[in-house]
Enzyme design. Structure first.
Site, PDB file in Angstrom:
ATOM      1  N   MET A  94     -18.509 -38.776  17.052  1.00  0.00           N
ATOM      2  CA  MET A  94     -19.233 -38.890  15.784  1.00  0.00           C
ATOM      3  C   MET A  94     -18.465 -38.189  14.684  1.00  0.00           C
ATOM      4  O   MET A  94     -17.872 -37.133  14.893  1.00  0.00           O
ATOM      5  CB  MET A  94     -20.623 -38.284  15.923  1.00  0.00           C
ATOM      6  N   SER A  95     -18.471 -38.816  13.497  1.00  0.00           N
ATOM      7  CA  SER A  95     -17.788 -38.252  12.339  1.00  0.00           C
ATOM      8  C   SER A  95     -18.400 -38.860  11.087  1.00  0.00           C
ATOM      9  O   SER A  95     -18.751 -40.041  11.071  1.00  0.00           O
ATOM     10  CB  SER A  95     -16.299 -38.611  12.392  1.00  0.00           C
ATOM     11  N   SER A  96     -18.511 -38.058  10.043  1.00  0.00           N
ATOM     12  CA  SER A  96     -19.016 -38.588   8.765  1.00  0.00           C
ATOM     13  C   SER A  96     -18.113 -39.701   8.271  1.00  0.00           C
ATOM     14  O   SER A  96     -18.554 -40.609   7.567  1.00  0.00           O
ATOM     15  CB  SER A  96     -19.071 -37.469   7.718  1.00  0.00           C
ATOM     16  N   GLY A 103     -23.724 -34.758  15.773  1.00  0.00           N
ATOM     17  CA  GLY A 103     -22.777 -33.668  16.016  1.00  0.00           C
ATOM     18  C   GLY A 103     -23.202 -32.417  15.264  1.00  0.00           C
ATOM     19  O   GLY A 103     -23.285 -31.322  15.841  1.00  0.00           O
ATOM     20  N   HIS A 104     -23.507 -32.581  13.976  1.00  0.00           N
ATOM     21  CA  HIS A 104     -23.973 -31.447  13.170  1.00  0.00           C
ATOM     22  C   HIS A 104     -25.296 -30.910  13.717  1.00  0.00           C
ATOM     23  O   HIS A 104     -25.493 -29.701  13.818  1.00  0.00           O
ATOM     24  CB  HIS A 104     -24.202 -31.878  11.711  1.00  0.00           C
ATOM     25  N   GLY A 129     -21.850 -32.068   5.059  1.00  0.00           N
ATOM     26  CA  GLY A 129     -22.927 -33.026   4.836  1.00  0.00           C
ATOM     27  C   GLY A 129     -22.667 -34.388   5.459  1.00  0.00           C
ATOM     28  O   GLY A 129     -21.782 -34.535   6.300  1.00  0.00           O
ATOM     29  N   GLN A 161      -9.202 -26.615  14.216  1.00  0.00           N
ATOM     30  CA  GLN A 161     -10.017 -25.821  13.286  1.00  0.00           C
ATOM     31  C   GLN A 161     -10.715 -24.692  14.039  1.00  0.00           C
ATOM     32  O   GLN A 161     -10.768 -23.558  13.557  1.00  0.00           O
ATOM     33  CB  GLN A 161     -11.036 -26.728  12.602  1.00  0.00           C
ATOM     34  N   LEU A 190     -24.812 -35.840   7.452  1.00  0.00           N
ATOM     35  CA  LEU A 190     -25.043 -35.271   8.781  1.00  0.00           C
ATOM     36  C   LEU A 190     -25.259 -36.326   9.855  1.00  0.00           C
ATOM     37  O   LEU A 190     -25.799 -37.401   9.597  1.00  0.00           O
ATOM     38  CB  LEU A 190     -26.261 -34.337   8.724  1.00  0.00           C
ATOM     39  N   HIS A 191     -24.806 -35.986  11.073  1.00  0.00           N
ATOM     40  CA  HIS A 191     -25.029 -36.833  12.245  1.00  0.00           C
ATOM     41  C   HIS A 191     -25.385 -35.936  13.425  1.00  0.00           C
ATOM     42  O   HIS A 191     -25.484 -34.709  13.260  1.00  0.00           O
ATOM     43  CB  HIS A 191     -23.784 -37.691  12.522  1.00  0.00           C
TER      44      HIS A 191
HETATM   45  P1  AMP Z   1     -17.853 -31.489   8.915  1.00  0.00           P
HETATM   46  O1  AMP Z   1     -19.125 -31.772   8.179  1.00  0.00           O
HETATM   47  O2  AMP Z   1     -17.103 -32.702   9.355  1.00  0.00           O
HETATM   48  O3  AMP Z   1     -16.990 -30.471   8.206  1.00  0.00           O
HETATM   49  O4  AMP Z   1     -18.275 -30.776  10.279  1.00  0.00           O
HETATM   50  C1  AMP Z   1     -19.085 -29.631  10.293  1.00  0.00           C
HETATM   51  C2  AMP Z   1     -19.113 -29.076  11.683  1.00  0.00           C
HETATM   52  O5  AMP Z   1     -19.630 -30.053  12.576  1.00  0.00           O
HETATM   53  C3  AMP Z   1     -17.721 -28.690  12.199  1.00  0.00           C
HETATM   54  O6  AMP Z   1     -17.818 -27.495  12.956  1.00  0.00           O
HETATM   55  C4  AMP Z   1     -17.375 -29.868  13.075  1.00  0.00           C
HETATM   56  O7  AMP Z   1     -16.453 -29.550  14.107  1.00  0.00           O
HETATM   57  C5  AMP Z   1     -18.720 -30.225  13.653  1.00  0.00           C
HETATM   58  N1  AMP Z   1     -18.730 -31.604  14.140  1.00  0.00           N
HETATM   59  C6  AMP Z   1     -18.342 -32.716  13.455  1.00  0.00           C
HETATM   60  N2  AMP Z   1     -18.423 -33.811  14.240  1.00  0.00           N
HETATM   61  C7  AMP Z   1     -18.844 -33.377  15.456  1.00  0.00           C
HETATM   62  C8  AMP Z   1     -19.114 -34.020  16.697  1.00  0.00           C
HETATM   63  N3  AMP Z   1     -18.952 -35.329  16.864  1.00  0.00           N
HETATM   64  N4  AMP Z   1     -19.535 -33.251  17.733  1.00  0.00           N
HETATM   65  C9  AMP Z   1     -19.693 -31.915  17.581  1.00  0.00           C
HETATM   66  N5  AMP Z   1     -19.471 -31.253  16.438  1.00  0.00           N
HETATM   67  C10 AMP Z   1     -19.053 -31.961  15.385  1.00  0.00           C
END
Ligand code: AMP
Length: 276
Positions: free
Chosen positions: A175-177, A27-28, A22, A144, A24-25
């Site tokens: 991008m990162s949460s 990337g998600h 969650g 991962q 979300l950005h």
């Molecule tokens: P998370 O919510 O951080 O567990 O991420 C969920 C999925 O989104 C995972 O497969 C992450 O690798 C992917 N994800 C997170 N950040 C990015 C990003 N900046 N670009 C591409 N995928 C992402």
């Protein structure tokens, strides 16, 4: 969810799955778009998975905003949002964990010893509930991705894993949460991760093949940021995650960085292919 997925499968509909925690950005959303491109029905899950956080990590304060996530997914025409409660996923008598050996012992695994066990357990569990034909993960979490590919191959799991490229802010920050934790000054400091990767690429393009030289230049850039403190910075073989000393023609590598900016731990990486 499982009954519904069984019904979709019996109707011959392909199911694409994007597991997330969650907040979300883009990337998600890029993963959801990839799923929508290839599958009839796309499922996004939001579950902040307790088993992948160690007791000293940020589980309680991990950012959550269900309303915002829900409207983002609605706007993107996501077919199904799977949003289980922790107590539904891990009832009090829960006792089963999935562990990938080897590749989980280095880098992230060294700094977060119980992390991948939590990841492989929840991903396996969610696969068994959502029953996807294809599952989508981001290269942002490079190790991962490798761990999940290993699990799916080793256990002969009946689905395809798709890895999608890293989505970045316009100034280069991946991008990162967790970026929401950064203060204004730290947000600027955080750019040293992507800058270090750019510098490494420039050196490699100019012919540098000595990994120590490349890492030295990267560390110098990271150290320019006052709030930075490196966990690791490595160049490894793309497939085995073993450290390398020299880069060779025709080989594929990963540059991997984990670095705290203030109290926020950020990761970034890049794939390198040596063509000449
Ligand atoms: P998370 O919510 O951080 O567990 O991420 C969920 C999925 O989104 C995972 O497969 C992450 O690798 C992917 N994800 C997170 N950040 C990015 C990003 N900046 N670009 C591409 N995928 C992402």
């Amino acid at each position: 969810m499982q009954q519904y997925s069984n019904k979709l499968r019996s109707e011959g509909k392909s199911i694409g799955f994007v597991p997330t925690m969650g907040y979300l950005h883009e990337g998600h959303i890029s993963l959801l778009r990839a799923s929508k491109n290839e599958c009839v029905v796309s499922v996004v899950s939001i579950f902040v998975n307790p088993t992948q956080f160690s007791p000293n990590e940020d589980l309680a304060k991990y950012p959550r905003d269900f309303e915002r996530d829900f409207s983002l997914l609605e706007k993107e025409d996501c077919d199904i949002l799977f949003y289980p409660e922790p107590s539904e996923i891990y009832p009090p008598n829960y006792q089963t964990y999935v562990v990938v050996d080897g590749i989980t012992n280095v880098l992230e695994g060294q700094y977060r010893p119980t992390h991948f066990r939590g990841v492989t357990t929840i991903v396996n569990l969610l696969f068994n509930i959502v029953l996807p034909h294809k599952a989508y993960f981001g290269q942002k979490d490079a190790q991962q991705c490798a761990v999940i590919l290993k699990m799916v191959n080793d256990l002969r799991m009946n689905l395809e894993v798709r890895i999608c490229p890293i989505i970045r802010e316009s100034d280069g920050l991946a991008m990162s949460s967790r970026n929401i934790y950064l203060s204004d000054a730290e947000r600027i400091d955080a750019l040293v991760l992507s800058r270090a990767i750019i510098t490494a690429n420039e050196l490699i393009i100019s012919g540098e093949r000595n990994v120590a030289e490349i890492l030295n230049a990267m560390v110098a850039i990271i150290n320019r940021a006052k709030s930075s403190s490196l966990d690791y910075i490595e160049i490894v073989d793309f497939f085995t995650f073993e450290k390398v000393e020299k880069l060779f023609k025709g080989k594929k590598y990963l540059i991997l960085i984990a670095c705290k900016i203030g109290k926020t731990r950020l990761i970034d990486n890049d794939i390198i292919t040596i063509n000449s």
